[in-house]
Design an enzyme around this catalytic site. Structure first.
Site, PDB file in Angstrom:
ATOM      1  N   LYS A 121       1.201  -1.021   0.206  1.00 51.43           N
ATOM      2  CA  LYS A 121       0.053   0.148   0.242  1.00 51.43           C
ATOM      3  C   LYS A 121       0.620   0.819  -0.266  1.00 51.43           C
ATOM      4  CE  LYS A 121      -1.247   2.515   3.389  1.00 51.43           C
ATOM      5  NZ  LYS A 121      -2.356   2.867   4.917  1.00 51.43           N
ATOM      6  N   ASP A 139      -6.582   1.017   1.389  1.00 50.64           N
ATOM      7  CA  ASP A 139      -6.072   1.052   2.779  1.00 50.64           C
ATOM      8  C   ASP A 139      -7.824   0.371   3.524  1.00 50.64           C
ATOM      9  OD1 ASP A 139      -7.661   2.702   2.315  1.00 50.64           O
ATOM     10  OD2 ASP A 139      -6.913   4.558   3.022  1.00 50.64           O
TER      11      ASP A 139
END
Length: 210
Positions: A121, A139
């Site tokens: 991420k 997320d």
């Protein structure tokens, strides 16, 4: 509706609302974004921006950060939470960037995820926002919204990333993540989503909405 068409429709409706987004984490370089992303784990962006202003005044680049005592970094970043592990990762990553990459943040997934405290991420955030290399960061907002819509059915960030990447044009990936995050923060809240004001209501399957 096919997954590709469904995701494109989600993108287009959110884009009509939020447009081209910018990364909310303040930074003047790839290294500063890398540090800010580390600090953003379980911490609001607004607080991160306050902390990084103080931190980067003392150590604006990898070379200066690698020379800072971990204890000093920990003291400054304490308001962001998890300051012990975050401070160690920040200094260790800065040191590795200096020793292995001549002080420059690497521009590929493998080298980025080899840095302490950087996962897929975070790497996608850096690649997309600093180097214009397509990446789709997943997320908690992205995971929640796409699952709630019924566009995906998975809690695995990597699986969600793969589904989006296989069904949306690469040039849209980075901003698409920003769009979903904006919508998750402003409308599709975790506890009480504001469905009546949502531009996606007519296509949303409202999974896990109480």
């Amino acid at each position: 509706m096919k997954t590709s068409l469904f995701l494109q429709t989600i993108h287009d409706r959110l884009f009509s609302l939020y447009g081209e987004c910018i990364c909310p984490l303040h930074h003047d370089s790839p290294f500063q974004l890398l540090v800010a992303v580390m600090l953003s784990a379980q911490c609001r962006d607004e607080r991160v921006n306050l902390v990084t202003e103080k931190l980067f005044a003392l150590a604006p680049d990898a070379f200066s950060m690698s020379e800072m005592p971990v204890a000093d970094v920990e003291k400054i970043i304490h308001p962001c939470g998890l300051s012990g592990s975050k401070s160690r990762n920040i200094v260790a990553s800065a040191t590795l960037i200096c020793n292995k990459h001549q002080g420059r943040v690497p521009q590929n997934m493998d080298d980025l995820t080899a840095l302490p405290g950087i996962g897929r991420k975070s790497a996608n955030v850096i690649l997309g926002n600093c180097f214009n290399i397509p990446g789709f960061p997943v997320d908690t907002h992205v995971k929640r919204v796409l699952n709630r819509l019924g566009a995906v059915n998975s809690d695995s960030p990597e699986k969600i990333e793969n589904i989006v990447n296989n069904n949306i044009a690469p040039q849209l990936w980075t901003n698409f993540s920003h769009l979903i995050i904006q919508h998750g923060r402003k409308v599709c809240h975790a506890a009480k989503p504001e469905c009546k004001k949502c531009v996606l209501e007519t296509i949303c399957k409202k999974k896990k909405v109480k």
